[in-house]
Scaffold this active site. Structure first.
Site, PDB file in Angstrom:
ATOM      1  CG  ASP A   1      -4.306   2.342  -3.130  1.00  0.00           C
ATOM      2  OD1 ASP A   1      -4.660   2.275  -2.594  1.00  0.00           O
ATOM      3  OD2 ASP A   1      -3.363   2.990  -2.387  1.00  0.00           O
TER       4      ASP A   1
ATOM      5  CG  ASN B   1     -10.479   9.484  -0.154  1.00  0.00           C
ATOM      6  OD1 ASN B   1     -11.624   9.697  -0.597  1.00  0.00           O
ATOM      7  ND2 ASN B   1      -9.022   9.371  -0.366  1.00  0.00           N
TER       8      ASN B   1
ATOM      9  CG  ASP C   1     -10.395   0.868   0.996  1.00  0.00           C
ATOM     10  OD1 ASP C   1      -9.112   0.737   0.070  1.00  0.00           O
ATOM     11  OD2 ASP C   1     -10.735   1.956   0.963  1.00  0.00           O
TER      12      ASP C   1
ATOM     13  CG  LEU D   1      -1.421  -7.598   2.841  1.00  0.00           C
ATOM     14  CD1 LEU D   1      -0.798  -8.446   2.246  1.00  0.00           C
ATOM     15  CD2 LEU D   1      -2.379  -7.601   4.162  1.00  0.00           C
ATOM     16  NE  ARG D   2      -2.260   0.616   5.666  1.00  0.00           N
ATOM     17  CZ  ARG D   2      -2.424   1.221   5.183  1.00  0.00           C
ATOM     18  NH1 ARG D   2      -2.008   2.055   4.098  1.00  0.00           N
ATOM     19  NH2 ARG D   2      -3.609   1.974   5.278  1.00  0.00           N
TER      20      ARG D   2
ATOM     21  CG  ASN E   1      -0.868   2.496  -0.530  1.00  0.00           C
ATOM     22  OD1 ASN E   1      -0.974   1.407   0.111  1.00  0.00           O
ATOM     23  ND2 ASN E   1      -1.480   3.188   0.634  1.00  0.00           N
TER      24      ASN E   1
ATOM     25  CG  HIS F   1      -8.995   6.792  -5.277  1.00  0.00           C
ATOM     26  ND1 HIS F   1      -9.148   6.027  -3.705  1.00  0.00           N
ATOM     27  CD2 HIS F   1      -8.781   7.477  -4.979  1.00  0.00           C
ATOM     28  CE1 HIS F   1      -9.457   7.178  -3.169  1.00  0.00           C
ATOM     29  NE2 HIS F   1      -9.157   7.826  -3.896  1.00  0.00           N
TER      30      HIS F   1
ATOM     31  CG  HIS G   1      -4.400   4.000   9.560  1.00  0.00           C
ATOM     32  ND1 HIS G   1      -3.448   4.376   9.174  1.00  0.00           N
ATOM     33  CD2 HIS G   1      -5.632   3.459   8.723  1.00  0.00           C
ATOM     34  CE1 HIS G   1      -4.103   5.076   7.528  1.00  0.00           C
ATOM     35  NE2 HIS G   1      -5.034   4.272   7.292  1.00  0.00           N
TER      36      HIS G   1
END
Length: 427
Positions: free
Chosen positions: A154, A284, A311, A63-64, A94, A181, A315
């Protein structure tokens, strides 16, 4: 019977027309639709034969916020989740600052309560190590008490097996699961393309499938030795699935997820006409060959892979509109996951039972989250779904800020028409 406050009329559940009765946010009863009904004071939602599905759970979302709100924030991410059919969202750590202390966790939860007080529910995932640096464990007790539902480093592989072991042990003290991960830190980390014929033709450095499988093997051995659970994120290749299947046959407490893009896309997307070096497909672990895609379908169908997750990695446009080697990895998936995976059910690739297990009961069982099976007492989390409505994936039809998906321009089938969480309409 409890006082009914919501009735959903003439919904299609498993091919049968039903009425759903809800009281105080819980399922009271589901029974065949009646020709006439005395609703009393209850609110009535007429389904007109739309498909009724339990709300989905996504255990792997970015969700940034805080720090990267230009990519996504809690409000926009949960909006995409609401329209995507999700009632439970687990968000990765992250952020900037990293979610490695209780104040960041509380910020995320406060934002969710402010913007989406009726849900979707947000369950933050705490950082496994401080700053995601892999050097020192994060304060797990503080994070668990603040509301973190799991722990993960992550996209940054934990190189130290000693630190990873301690993390699994400490997480278990708080009845939490570590999500890993799986990526060997020395074999093409984050390059975004599979090592093989396609990477050779495109002249791009690739990551071999063994980079994932090596870490999967490590985690399986640790889980077996410690007799503690470990959850494996976004599995993408046959080698990993074979290892997980073998481990489960021995009773190892390992669970796993894969994503819609590993079920439906291959590395060939990078060579499709007009999309060579398409950074929207840089993810990734990378998209793999067709054999791995088929292996993911097989593993999900037979229960080797427990659940699905998006996932979701939004961006900004300018970050993806650059050279392939410097573009960030990630696909925005909350808006499209339901249509894509229901399409696999429609086409007979997945059964309805596998779809429901992968998006509802299995992830909720792994992480102890609320789930609706339409049994009395279950949370009234469900949505009405038009299986036949077609829509074009575009910047304007995606609710997420992230428009970075290889599906842009594609026509998908199936749309959420209205969504209830705990008996309250959220969209």
């Amino acid at each position: 019977m409890a006082k009914i406050d919501l009735i959903v009329r003439r919904a299609n559940l498993n091919g049968k027309d039903v009425d759903v009765f809800v009281s105080k946010g819980k399922i009271v009863e589901v029974k065949p639709s009646a020709e006439s009904l005395d609703a009393g004071d209850a609110k009535v939602e007429e389904a007109y034969g739309l498909t009724l599905l339990p709300s989905l759970t996504d255990v792997h979302v970015h969700l940034r916020e805080p720090g990267f709100e230009y990519k996504e924030d809690v409000e926009s991410g949960l909006r995409a989740a609401a329209w995507g059919g999700f009632s439970n969202i687990m968000c990765m750590a992250n952020t900037k600052p990293v979610n490695d202390n209780g104040s960041v966790t509380e910020l995320m939860l406060d934002k969710a309560r402010k913007h989406w007080p009726k849900g979707p529910r947000l369950f933050p995932i705490g950082a496994l190590t401080k700053g995601l640096k892999g050097e020192e464990l994060a304060p797990m007790a503080e994070l668990a008490q603040a509301g973190c539902a799991a722990f993960s480093n992550d996209g940054v592989p934990v190189e130290s097996t000693k630190i990873f072991r301690l993390a699994v042990e400490y997480a278990s003290d708080w009845d939490r699961v570590v999500i890993d991960h799986c990526e060997d830190p020395y074999l093409g980390v984050g390059v975004g393309v599979n090592e093989g014929e396609v990477s050779s033709r495109l002249g791009l450095p690739g990551q071999p499938d063994v980079a994932e499988a090596l870490q999967v093997a490590r985690d399986i051995l640790l889980a077996e030795y410690l007799d503690l659970p470990i959850h494996l994120a976004h599995i993408s290749c046959r080698k990993s699935a074979d290892l997980i299947r073998f481990a489960k046959a021995r009773g190892v407490k390992v669970t796993a997820e894969t994503t819609p893009h590993y079920l439906t896309m291959t590395e060939a997307v990078l060579e499709a006409e007009g999309t060579e070096y398409d950074t929207a497909a840089k993810v990734n672990p990378p998209l793999r060959p067709e054999d791995d895609r088929l292996a993911m379908i097989e593993a999900l169908s037979d229960g080797t892979i427990d659940c699905l997750a998006t996932d979701h990695a939004p961006h900004a446009g300018h970050e993806k509109e650059t050279e392939f080697d410097v573009a960030p990895c990630g696909i925005s998936g909350l808006d499209t996951a339901l249509s894509v995976t229901w399409g696999l059910v429609r086409d007979g690739v997945l059964t309805r039972e596998t779809f429901l297990r992968a998006w509802t009961t299995a992830p909720c069982a792994v992480f102890n989250l609320p789930v609706n099976t339409f049994a009395p007492g279950d949370p009234a989390d469900f949505f009405l779904f038009d299986e036949d409505e077609e829509w074009t994936v575009s910047a304007s039809t995606l609710h997420s800020k992230g428009k970075n998906t290889p599906l842009l321009g594609s026509v998908l089938k199936g749309r959420v028409k209205t969504h209830f969480i705990a008996g309250k309409k959220i969209v």
